[in-house]
Design an enzyme around this catalytic site. Sequence first.
Site, PDB file in Angstrom:
ATOM      1  NE  ARG A 148      18.272 -10.638 -41.002  1.00 15.83           N
ATOM      2  CZ  ARG A 148      18.798 -10.907 -39.796  1.00 15.83           C
ATOM      3  NH1 ARG A 148      18.037 -10.960 -38.732  1.00 15.83           N
ATOM      4  NH2 ARG A 148      20.090 -11.103 -39.648  1.00 15.83           N
TER       5      ARG A 148
ATOM      6  CD  GLU B 207      21.013 -11.291 -43.456  1.00 11.38           C
ATOM      7  OE1 GLU B 207      21.768 -12.138 -42.967  1.00 11.38           O
ATOM      8  OE2 GLU B 207      19.791 -11.225 -43.196  1.00 11.38           O
TER       9      GLU B 207
ATOM     10  CB  SER C 179      19.332  10.417 -56.532  1.00 11.95           C
ATOM     11  OG  SER C 179      19.301  11.447 -55.572  1.00 11.95           O
TER      12      SER C 179
END
Length: 162
Positions: free
Chosen positions: A103, A106, A129
């Site tokens: 997830r 995703e 960064s």
Amino acid sequence: MSEHPVATLQEDIAPRLPLSSLTLFEAKKKKNLSFEAIAQAVGRNEVAIAALFYGQAMASPEDIKALSKVLDIPVEVLESQLSGFPDRGRSLEMPPKDPLVYRLYEIVQNYGPAYKAILNEKFGDGIMSAISFSTKVEKETDEKGEWAKITLRGKWLPYSRF
């Protein structure tokens, strides 16, 4: 102490982790300590401590002494296992197979271009960064249920013109 069980080392990723991970997770399980409890004892952020357990962060001499104390691991063992540089980025297969980690992957797949566009509009051409960086995980509860809140804070690094 949390009402949930403590996180332990997943067998499928153990072969890709350093020996220190096995040592740390074994002691964590034996003492039944959460990353939050260990972080409080060490004086670090819980995500930083978890990253150290997974071999993705470097331990300072102070971290080693504090971990030795809280986990009852001889300091000499931790010094020998945690004194090198971490080999970051090798602990996961890509794409990830674990549903929660997937997830997160995703989220980057779906929102990465949008994040990039908005960050470029706010800061200019550059990157956020992951070295001058901090993160935290919080739990929020409202009438609709429990929510995970992940904060990412990275220094903005503009690209140099040359």
